[in-house]
Design a protein around this motif. Sequence first.
Motif, PDB file in Angstrom:
ATOM      1  N   UNK A   1       0.975  -1.121  -0.006  1.00 30.23           N
ATOM      2  CA  UNK A   1       0.001  -0.209  -0.145  1.00 30.23           C
ATOM      3  C   UNK A   1       0.781   1.253  -0.011  1.00 30.23           C
ATOM      4  N   UNK A   2       0.281   2.387  -0.108  1.00 27.38           N
ATOM      5  CA  UNK A   2       0.997   3.740  -0.238  1.00 27.38           C
ATOM      6  C   UNK A   2       1.659   3.878   1.079  1.00 27.38           C
ATOM      7  N   UNK A   3       2.690   4.618   1.136  1.00 31.02           N
ATOM      8  CA  UNK A   3       3.182   5.216   2.465  1.00 31.02           C
ATOM      9  C   UNK A   3       2.249   5.946   3.217  1.00 31.02           C
ATOM     10  N   UNK A   4       2.150   5.843   4.535  1.00 31.10           N
ATOM     11  CA  UNK A   4       3.068   4.994   5.299  1.00 31.10           C
ATOM     12  C   UNK A   4       2.714   3.663   5.581  1.00 31.10           C
ATOM     13  N   UNK A   5       1.397   3.052   5.110  1.00 32.73           N
ATOM     14  CA  UNK A   5       0.934   1.927   5.433  1.00 32.73           C
ATOM     15  C   UNK A   5       1.585   0.598   5.202  1.00 32.73           C
ATOM     16  N   UNK A   6       1.910   0.847   3.660  1.00 31.79           N
ATOM     17  CA  UNK A   6       2.605  -0.305   2.997  1.00 31.79           C
ATOM     18  C   UNK A   6       3.924  -0.458   3.718  1.00 31.79           C
ATOM     19  N   UNK A   7       4.864   0.432   3.666  1.00 32.43           N
ATOM     20  CA  UNK A   7       6.341   0.323   4.375  1.00 32.43           C
ATOM     21  C   UNK A   7       6.136  -0.016   5.856  1.00 32.43           C
ATOM     22  N   UNK A   8       4.866   0.259   6.720  1.00 32.89           N
ATOM     23  CA  UNK A   8       4.810  -0.073   7.898  1.00 32.89           C
ATOM     24  C   UNK A   8       4.535  -1.559   7.948  1.00 32.89           C
ATOM     25  N   UNK A   9       3.742  -2.131   7.268  1.00 31.12           N
ATOM     26  CA  UNK A   9       3.347  -3.566   7.061  1.00 31.12           C
ATOM     27  C   UNK A   9       4.557  -4.463   6.751  1.00 31.12           C
ATOM     28  N   UNK A  10       5.467  -3.906   5.708  1.00 33.59           N
ATOM     29  CA  UNK A  10       6.586  -4.719   5.198  1.00 33.59           C
ATOM     30  C   UNK A  10       7.658  -4.816   6.513  1.00 33.59           C
ATOM     31  N   UNK A  11       7.788  -3.724   7.213  1.00 29.73           N
ATOM     32  CA  UNK A  11       8.602  -3.545   8.314  1.00 29.73           C
ATOM     33  C   UNK A  11       8.397  -4.603   9.395  1.00 29.73           C
ATOM     34  N   UNK A  12       6.822  -4.406   9.579  1.00 34.72           N
ATOM     35  CA  UNK A  12       6.500  -5.572  10.711  1.00 34.72           C
ATOM     36  C   UNK A  12       6.721  -7.256  10.385  1.00 34.72           C
ATOM     37  N   UNK A  13       6.329  -7.298   8.909  1.00 35.21           N
ATOM     38  CA  UNK A  13       6.864  -8.761   8.689  1.00 35.21           C
ATOM     39  C   UNK A  13       8.381  -8.989   8.826  1.00 35.21           C
ATOM     40  N   UNK A  14       8.956  -8.056   8.261  1.00 36.57           N
ATOM     41  CA  UNK A  14      10.474  -8.363   8.540  1.00 36.57           C
ATOM     42  C   UNK A  14      11.137  -8.326   9.800  1.00 36.57           C
ATOM     43  N   UNK A  15      10.578  -7.546  10.681  1.00 25.11           N
ATOM     44  CA  UNK A  15      10.982  -7.790  12.295  1.00 25.11           C
ATOM     45  C   UNK A  15      10.564  -9.239  12.749  1.00 25.11           C
ATOM     46  N   UNK A  16       9.464  -9.557  12.344  1.00 20.14           N
ATOM     47  CA  UNK A  16       8.931 -10.606  12.919  1.00 20.14           C
ATOM     48  C   UNK A  16       9.683 -12.005  12.550  1.00 20.14           C
TER      49      UNK A  16
ATOM     50  N   UNK B   1       7.563  -4.426 -14.023  1.00 20.52           N
ATOM     51  CA  UNK B   1       7.496  -3.216 -13.198  1.00 20.52           C
ATOM     52  C   UNK B   1       8.094  -3.355 -12.062  1.00 20.52           C
ATOM     53  N   UNK B   2       9.501  -3.448 -11.837  1.00 18.19           N
ATOM     54  CA  UNK B   2      10.354  -3.862 -10.845  1.00 18.19           C
ATOM     55  C   UNK B   2      10.293  -2.823  -9.758  1.00 18.19           C
ATOM     56  N   UNK B   3       9.475  -1.724  -9.770  1.00 18.90           N
ATOM     57  CA  UNK B   3       9.372  -0.651  -8.479  1.00 18.90           C
ATOM     58  C   UNK B   3       8.180  -0.846  -8.024  1.00 18.90           C
ATOM     59  N   UNK B   4       7.341  -1.940  -8.466  1.00 13.77           N
ATOM     60  CA  UNK B   4       5.854  -2.198  -7.914  1.00 13.77           C
ATOM     61  C   UNK B   4       5.931  -3.272  -6.950  1.00 13.77           C
ATOM     62  N   UNK B   5       6.168  -3.069  -5.644  1.00 17.34           N
ATOM     63  CA  UNK B   5       6.234  -4.235  -4.851  1.00 17.34           C
ATOM     64  C   UNK B   5       5.108  -4.936  -4.129  1.00 17.34           C
TER      65      UNK B   5
ATOM     66  N   UNK C   1      -6.543 -20.367  11.496  1.00 17.39           N
ATOM     67  CA  UNK C   1      -6.810 -19.152  11.940  1.00 17.39           C
ATOM     68  C   UNK C   1      -5.401 -18.156  12.144  1.00 17.39           C
ATOM     69  N   UNK C   2      -5.491 -17.176  11.224  1.00 14.65           N
ATOM     70  CA  UNK C   2      -4.237 -16.408  10.934  1.00 14.65           C
ATOM     71  C   UNK C   2      -4.564 -14.988  11.223  1.00 14.65           C
ATOM     72  N   UNK C   3      -3.576 -14.378  11.902  1.00 12.90           N
ATOM     73  CA  UNK C   3      -3.630 -12.753  11.823  1.00 12.90           C
ATOM     74  C   UNK C   3      -3.333 -12.281  10.520  1.00 12.90           C
ATOM     75  N   UNK C   4      -3.977 -11.115   9.830  1.00 18.67           N
ATOM     76  CA  UNK C   4      -3.280 -10.697   8.802  1.00 18.67           C
ATOM     77  C   UNK C   4      -3.611  -9.061   8.627  1.00 18.67           C
ATOM     78  N   UNK C   5      -3.188  -8.541   7.971  1.00 21.92           N
ATOM     79  CA  UNK C   5      -3.212  -6.878   7.646  1.00 21.92           C
ATOM     80  C   UNK C   5      -2.713  -6.146   8.903  1.00 21.92           C
ATOM     81  N   UNK C   6      -1.430  -5.686   8.671  1.00 19.61           N
ATOM     82  CA  UNK C   6      -0.505  -5.208   9.583  1.00 19.61           C
ATOM     83  C   UNK C   6      -0.027  -3.507   9.216  1.00 19.61           C
ATOM     84  N   UNK C   7      -0.949  -3.064   8.508  1.00 22.59           N
ATOM     85  CA  UNK C   7      -0.431  -1.431   8.090  1.00 22.59           C
ATOM     86  C   UNK C   7      -0.552  -0.692   9.362  1.00 22.59           C
ATOM     87  N   UNK C   8      -1.199  -1.016  10.316  1.00 24.25           N
ATOM     88  CA  UNK C   8      -1.176  -0.192  11.362  1.00 24.25           C
ATOM     89  C   UNK C   8      -1.026  -0.946  12.845  1.00 24.25           C
ATOM     90  N   UNK C   9       0.290  -1.424  12.689  1.00 27.28           N
ATOM     91  CA  UNK C   9       0.888  -1.918  14.130  1.00 27.28           C
ATOM     92  C   UNK C   9       2.031  -0.944  14.608  1.00 27.28           C
TER      93      UNK C   9
END
Length: 359
Positions: A67-82, A111-115, A324-332
């Motif tokens: 997703x557009x910043x800051x939501x997308x980068x925040x969700x990506x950072x969450x997954x990377x940290x975990x 589209x190499x910049x479309x993550x 059962x899985x937790x999903x959607x972490x753009x607001x962690x």
Amino acid sequence: MEMSVNGLIMDPPSLMLEKLENSKELDALERVDGCVPFSHQVAGHKYGINNTGVLQHPDGTILKHLQPPPRGPREMLFYKQVYDKDCTDVRLLVLQKHLPKFYGTWAPRESPHELYLKLENVTRRFLRPCIMDVKIGRRSYDPFASNEKREQQIRKYPLMEEIGFLLLGMRVYQINSESYITYDQLYGRSLGKDTVKNGLTTFFHNGKDIRRDAISLIISKIKSILRWFESQTQLHFYASSLLLVYEGSSHRVNGMKQRRVETDLQYNHGSLTRSGRTHSQPYCTDLSLSERTINGTRGGSVEDGENIGMKHQKEDVLEEGVEVKMIDFAHVFPSDGPDESYMYGLRNLLSNLEQILKD
């Protein structure tokens, strides 16, 4: 024939397949590194290629557009940290079992910049997955949301504060008609505190019976997530969801065993290929599904799992029927106290599910 009334959509599989096969949009997508729309998406934003939302990669994983910043980068950072390979935080390591596996980021060759976030397809091992997306928490906006955003979210579902969860969408397999009934978020928002239990019951009704077995197993998994929240004070989750899945096929046990064997063979024989560009390797996980132990934790061999003992085998076969899985972490966000809002939602969800079993 497709019908849509009050958020209810009925579409036989044959008609759905015909629509996809005749869709020019699908033809275009298939030319983008072999990715197609994910057929089991029941809620969420529409981003990415042709604004279709979640995609399915040829290797079986799913692709969620960043997703557009800051939501997308925040969700990506969450997954990377975990899933950081050097992670030593015990609570984050435990959290991994409650999330889809994370396989880094991916981008189309053209589209190499479309993550995209490259994630486990939680529904993959199911033959006829029944799926529900439930937003959890007493509010669906984060502490940094504007007043306009807060008012917008409250207007969408004023009862969020009291109920603590919202049914965003569901697909329920009907065994008699061999078709799916789909409910969108308009249906979820129509439910009040006296009818939300009925909405949950609808998810577990296969056209013939209420799947009490699936309810019991899902309750157990939600309780495990609640125990994790009760043990941690470092993170708060806003606008995050639980993805509930159970096997809708009447031949669910034998079918799933065969499907899992086929999936493991496919992964082990190298069919987990890369189309496009994968920008990072899996974090603290292994691509081989066959290396999971009986309880779903990482590491060890098949022989190690067998040595745990026969007493777990029956339980493991039963748990194959639900997820059962937790999903959607753009607001962690980091915190210094327990996540009371999320826990309130989990407890109220559990209370309603337990009441269904008592009725």
